[in-house]
Motif scaffolding. Structure first.
Motif, short mmCIF file in Angstrom:
data_model
loop_
_atom_site.label_atom_id
_atom_site.label_comp_id
_atom_site.label_asym_id
_atom_site.label_seq_id
_atom_site.Cartn_x
_atom_site.Cartn_y
_atom_site.Cartn_z
N VAL A 104 27.29 33.04 41.62
CA VAL A 104 28.05 34.28 41.02
C VAL A 104 27.46 35.14 42.18
N PHE B 24 27.63 39.39 43.49
CA PHE B 24 27.89 40.39 43.00
C PHE B 24 28.07 41.78 44.70
N LYS C 115 35.39 47.48 36.85
CA LYS C 115 34.46 46.43 37.29
C LYS C 115 35.15 45.02 37.21
N ARG C 116 34.94 43.94 38.10
CA ARG C 116 35.00 43.03 37.99
C ARG C 116 34.77 41.39 38.00
N ALA C 117 33.41 41.55 36.84
CA ALA C 117 33.45 41.12 36.59
C ALA C 117 31.73 41.85 35.64
N HIS C 118 31.45 40.73 34.71
CA HIS C 118 30.22 40.87 34.35
C HIS C 118 29.28 39.91 33.44
N ILE C 119 27.72 40.38 33.30
CA ILE C 119 27.39 38.59 33.31
C ILE C 119 26.82 38.89 31.96
N GLU C 120 26.80 37.88 30.63
CA GLU C 120 26.15 37.73 29.52
C GLU C 120 24.68 37.07 29.62
N HIS D 20 26.99 47.80 37.64
CA HIS D 20 27.71 46.49 36.89
C HIS D 20 26.80 46.41 35.66
#
Length: 128
Positions: free
Chosen positions: A16, A18, A76-81, A120
């Motif tokens: 992925v 960023f 935000k467009r995406a985020h990590i867990e 982010h």
């Protein structure tokens, strides 16, 4: 007309990526947070990864605008867990590495939202 099935080409999840203003700064943060080395880099891109496992990429975007989460002005467009064993200890470590804590915390007893150096949002949790 042939009845033979066309083979499906192999597809692998590689990374992925960023967008950010400084890929080296973000790679330093996530590399330290996740103990991932730089696998590849150019002036405008850094890929973190190890042994062919999926990695994280960071791409320079000249017109980058920080997400303003939780304010929807710049979504935000995406985020990590990220799964962790100890929310408090991990949060303290990530803050020391350069993360910041936004004012909104939807469920702080179960997960915490932090912001990486490029803004982010990402979450740390003890299990979903």
């Amino acid at each position: 007309m042939s009845t033979e099935a066309t083979p499906t080409p192999a597809t692998r999840y590689v990374a992925v990526t960023f967008d950010c203003p400084d890929p080296y700064e973000l790679a330093r943060f996530y590399g330290a947070a996740l103990d991932l080395p730089v696998a590849y880099s150019t002036d405008d891109f850094v890929l973190l990864g190890r042994n062919g496992a999926p990695g994280l990429g960071f791409s320079r975007l000249a017109e980058y605008q920080r997400p303003t989460w939780p304010d929807p002005t710049q979504e935000k467009r995406a985020h990590i867990e990220l799964g962790v064993d100890d929310l408090d200890a991990t949060q303290a470590r990530l803050l020391a590495l350069g993360a910041t804590e936004p004012p909104a915390q939807p469920q702080p007893d179960r997960w915490r939202v932090l912001l990486d150096p490029a803004g982010h949002p990402f979450c740390i949790n003890t299990g979903v």
